[in-house]
Design a protein around this motif. Structure first.
Motif: not given
Length: 317
Positions: A211-229
């Motif tokens: 909301a403050e800068t045009a260099t960052v967008g609002r469409d996102l990608m997220t990844v959750m990597v659980p502890n493999p154990l």
């Protein structure tokens, strides 16, 4: 520019990235070149699992930078089609370990034309290293500005409780302490005490910055990597600010769907390039499953899964 956040805890690692590519305009404000470029790679190595994000130059030659990273990690045979020209297939990492991945990325950066250094390129690699039946959170930044790349971060077993949680950002963000505080405040506001709270908080923080800068967008990608154990189910989600529609058209079908963009998924056996399609994409290797966390399927539709390789934008000029 962009904004990428990585948070690794003893329980799970969260990666969140925007997808906007901007170019330096003739005026004060940057120009949006593409709102939906992929900046996320999920990788599964012989001794590690994690994500790679980047900020800086958006194209190296005619390749989008994420495609260049994928080709660096998993070079293809000379007689094979290059990565990025198809959706599924391609030769994977083999028995490559995390240190080799870092070494390949560093050497590839060192070999770039020095004149690109004025734009810079920073890669952020985060996740878990599996070593002697232990799962160790790591977060590494590889920074290149035209000379020798520098490597900073953490790959060792934590010695204190505070070292068990790693927070890092690259891109057009606030000072790190302010960003970390914003993530903590957003997480507390969710009323949750799990890793999903951190994922939602990272998303809110990136959009607050957008909301403050045009260099960052609002469409996102997220990844959750659980502890493999704890778990070996990795969840990625395309999180658009507004719904994106796509159409599936064929001889016996014509249907509009909510478009889901996928990241790169690189395992020891295969490479899956960025796609646009429906929810439902799952990539398995051994005990690991890398799954789409979006649930936009229409229960009344005969289509259970459909995807095609994402047509990427071209460099300017």
């Amino acid at each position: 520019m962009t904004l990428i956040l990585s948070i690794s805890t003893p329980h799970a690692s969260v990666h969140a990235s925007d997808r906007r590519v901007t170019l330096a305009g003739s005026g004060v404000s940057p120009v949006v070149h593409s709102p939906l470029e992929n900046k996320t790679i999920i990788f599964l190595a012989a001794d590690a699992v994690g994500t790679i994000g980047f900020t800086g130059i958006a194209f190296i030659g005619k390749q989008p930078t994420d495609q260049w990273i994928a080709n660096t990690l998993a070079p293809q045979p000379a007689d094979a089609p290059p990565l990025g020209t198809f959706a599924f297939g391609g030769r994977g990492l083999g028995r490559v370990k995390l240190r080799t991945i870092i070494w390949r990325l560093r050497n590839a950066l060192a070999g770039l034309p020095r004149n690109l250094g004025k734009y810079g390129l920073t890669l952020q690699v985060a996740g878990y290293r599996i070593r002697r039946r232990r799962s160790i959170p790591f977060c590494i930044d590889i920074d290149w500005k035209g000379g020798a790349p520098t490597i900073n971060g953490w790959m060792r077993p934590p010695r204190t409780r505070q070292q068990g949680t790693l927070f890092a950002q690259v891109g057009d963000g606030w000072p790190v302490a302010r960003t970390a505080r914003a993530v903590a405040d957003h997480a507390e506001a969710t009323g949750r005490r799990d890793i999903e709270a951190l994922r939602l908080a990272a998303m809110d923080t990136i959009r607050q910055r957008a909301a403050e800068t045009a260099t960052v967008g609002r469409d996102l990608m997220t990844v959750m990597v659980p502890n493999p154990l704890i778990s070996r189910e990795i969840l990625w989600r395309f999180e658009p600010a507004d719904p994106h529609e796509a159409a599936i058209v064929g001889p016996n079908v014509s249907e509009k769907v909510q478009a889901i963009y996928s990241p790169w998924i690189i395992t020891p056996a295969s490479v899956n390039c960025p796609t646009v399609g429906t929810s439902g994409l799952t990539v398995g290797f051994g005990e690991f499953e890398i799954k789409c966390g979006n649930d936009t399927a229409n229960p009344d539709s005969p289509i259970r899964f459909a995807a095609s390789h994402q047509q990427r934008s071209r460099p300017p000029g």
